[in-house]
Design an enzyme around this catalytic site. Structure first.
Site, PDB file in Angstrom:
ATOM      1  N   GLU A 187       0.821  -1.215   0.000  1.00  0.00           N
ATOM      2  CA  GLU A 187       0.000   0.000   0.000  1.00  0.00           C
ATOM      3  C   GLU A 187       0.854   1.263   0.000  1.00  0.00           C
ATOM      4  O   GLU A 187       0.634   2.201   0.771  1.00  0.00           O
ATOM      5  CB  GLU A 187      -0.969  -0.026   1.177  1.00  0.00           C
ATOM      6  CG  GLU A 187      -1.990  -1.133   1.032  1.00  0.00           C
ATOM      7  CD  GLU A 187      -2.906  -1.287   2.243  1.00  0.00           C
ATOM      8  OE1 GLU A 187      -2.754  -0.511   3.207  1.00  0.00           O
ATOM      9  OE2 GLU A 187      -3.767  -2.178   2.201  1.00  0.00           O
ATOM     10  N   GLU A 328      -4.999  -8.994   0.414  1.00  0.00           N
ATOM     11  CA  GLU A 328      -5.833  -8.632   1.555  1.00  0.00           C
ATOM     12  C   GLU A 328      -7.274  -8.438   1.102  1.00  0.00           C
ATOM     13  O   GLU A 328      -7.529  -7.819   0.061  1.00  0.00           O
ATOM     14  CB  GLU A 328      -5.346  -7.337   2.221  1.00  0.00           C
ATOM     15  CG  GLU A 328      -3.984  -7.432   2.880  1.00  0.00           C
ATOM     16  CD  GLU A 328      -3.571  -6.127   3.532  1.00  0.00           C
ATOM     17  OE1 GLU A 328      -4.455  -5.252   3.731  1.00  0.00           O
ATOM     18  OE2 GLU A 328      -2.376  -5.968   3.834  1.00  0.00           O
TER      19      GLU A 328
END
Length: 539
Positions: A187, A328
């Protein structure tokens, strides 16, 4: 907001805890066995159901990684055995390095920390599981000691440090077989939500290239292993769309890899719609076509959106031989608000895993070790018991109960309809907002050295619905908002106005919504004051 911060739950509340003295034992020797190299489709099928060992090796106290700093117990072989016994075949292990990296020019990683990482990897690897190891918290501005910052001024130093750290980690694991996958980062973006900025995206692309080159050059099995590469914020839209993502070249890979095969995977995350998956309130607790209460179901992000979104990774990467890993996904526990919530959490997980399988992607559920209200946990890591068997069963069944369908192999001749953005659109209040009525606001602050996270719950205590709202408040001197969610915020300091998002603009009488932000501070981590909703002072 980056999922690592928002999904951490207990993370920032506990970040100030003293560093717990976990014992870093010596690692067991890694297997040097070389297995047959798998093609992209074989790899995805063999990885099966995946699970994240979240909020452990990426946890830190005052910038020093510690697996117990965010409230989880020391990781044990017994925990990994329980996860395996539940049907999972892949474990993703997020790792932060932060203050365990020494000074330049060598940037030596603390040997005890490297040994502990390898020891935890071996808990899974020696059981025949796939293990995905990534660099996790080093790229978050909100984390004390972070340094992998794509808009930092001195990129030469950032890139040199990044290369040196990965060189050491890759060397540590060079003899492991194809059951180990390395992931470059997590991220990574500039912390500002909205379209990616070109300079930062260019640096992210450069980090990925450095990662691939560095790992390959360490030799051994690293020359042929699968490497996992994310785009901007590990976001599907910003990785598949025309926003600047560039696949690294794999010029140093082993000559044993057939020229028509890849050894790079694409990393993406999926938490849509966020008001169901992660927003910490009781407004949206149901998901999918089986939802029984329309008022509890988001207006977007259902099965059709999920299919459209996952098809983008298929069209962009899988058709070119690059497998995809949804590293995720998941949804928090909202059974406090709706006793049927776990049914929809299981439906959501099953749909995501099935859709990913359909489009050539493997998956790993995000588990932060936290059970109960707003937790992602599937297991109790202290008692080694299963806490969400329904979700686990849904995941395992979705992976193994059906044969993948064959997605289209040709590109549509016409441009497909534009799908909703991954982040729900925001909207200003309507011209007739329906009045302010009466309101109540509660806020909580979780602070660390120079940063904080603020959560604000707004409740309409009036007798009529509010259609469109602005919440004004004053930040303490020295605080500056760096990221926010569930509202738009302007300006970033002083007297701030938060404007509703498109999905939470209506507050029924007695209804509430929760918004929040991250802020930097210069010593004053106090709560905001002077709340007014549409001009009316709130209690």
């Amino acid at each position: 907001m980056s999922t690592t911060v928002r999904k951490a739950g207990l993370a920032f509340a506990a970040a100030a805890l003293a560093l717990t003295g976990a014992v870093y034992g010596m690692t067991r020797p890694a297997s040097a066995e070389v297995t047959a190299q798998l093609t992209a489709s074989q790899l995805v099928a063999d990885m099966g159901a995946g699970w994240n060992l979240g909020n452990q090796l990426e946890a830190n106290a005052n910038g020093i990684p510690s697996e117990t700093a965010w409230g989880n117990p020391v990781i044990t072989q017994a925990l990994i055995n329980r996860v395996k016994a539940s049907g999972f075949k892949t474990i993703r292990i997020p790792v932060s390095y932060l203050g365990n990296i020494g000074a330049g020019p060598g940037y030596t990683v603390n040997s005890a920390w490297l040994n502990r990482i390898a020891e935890v990897v071996n808990y899974a690897y020696n059981q025949g599981l796939y293990v995905v190891v990534n660099m996790h918290g080093d790229g978050y501005k909100s984390v004390n000691g972070s340094w992998l910052i794509c808009d930092a001024a001195d990129q030469t130093t950032v890139k040199d440090k990044y290369q040196k750290v990965w060189q050491q980690v890759a060397t540590k694991f060079q003899s492991y077989n194809d059951h180990l996958v390395l992931e470059s980062m997590n991220e990574e973006f500039d912390g500002q939500y909205g379209n990616p900025t070109s300079p930062c995206y260019s640096n992210i692309n450069a980090y990925n290239q450095i990662f691939v080159d560095t790992v390959r050059k360490t030799g051994g099995n690293n020359a042929a292993r699968w490497l996992l590469i994310p785009g901007w914020n590990t976001n599907i839209e910003y990785t598949t769309g025309n926003y600047g993502f560039v696949l690294p070249t794999d010029r140093n890979r082993s000559s044993s890899i057939p020229s028509n095969e890849q050894r790079l995977m694409i990393s993406v995350h999926y938490y849509d719609p966020w008001d169901f998956a992660g927003q910490e309130d009781g407004n949206i607790t149901q998901w999918g076509s089986a939802a029984k209460n329309p008022a509890k179901k988001s207006t977007w992000g259902q099965e059709d959106y999920m299919d459209t979104t996952m098809k983008k990774v298929y069209d962009t990467f899988v058709t070119r031989g690059y497998p995809v890993f949804v590293g995720e996904y998941g949804s928090i526990d909202k059974t406090t608000y709706d006793s049927s919530n776990n049914t929809y959490r299981a439906n959501y997980a099953k749909a995501l895993v099935s859709t990913a399988k359909k489009y050539g992607a493997a998956t790993a559920y995000w588990d932060n070790g936290y059970n109960g209200q707003h937790g992602f946990g599937l297991f109790d890591r202290s008692s080694l018991t299963v806490t969400q068997q329904g979700i686990i069963t849904a995941i395992i069944n979705a992976v193994g109960s059906s044969t993948p369908t064959t997605p289209p192999t040709t590109t549509p001749t016409s441009k497909p309809p534009t799908s909703p953005p991954t982040t729900p659109p925001t909207s200003a209040p309507t011209s007739n907002p329906g009045g302010a009525g009466a309101c109540r606001v509660s806020s909580t602050i979780s602070a660390w050295n120079t940063g904080l996270t603020s959560s604000i719950t707004i409740t309409n205590t009036g007798t009529a619905a509010i259609n469109g709202w602005t919440l004004t408040f004053t930040l303490p001197t020295g605080q500056t908002i760096v990221a926010g969610w569930s509202a738009t915020y302007a300006p970033a300091s002083g007297a701030v106005t938060a404007t509703n998002a498109g999905y939470n603009g209506t507050l029924a009488a007695g209804g509430s919504t929760t918004i929040g932000y991250q802020a930097n501070h210069t010593g004053n981590a106090g709560a905001p004051t002077g709340f007014k909703l549409n001009g009316t002072t709130c209690s």
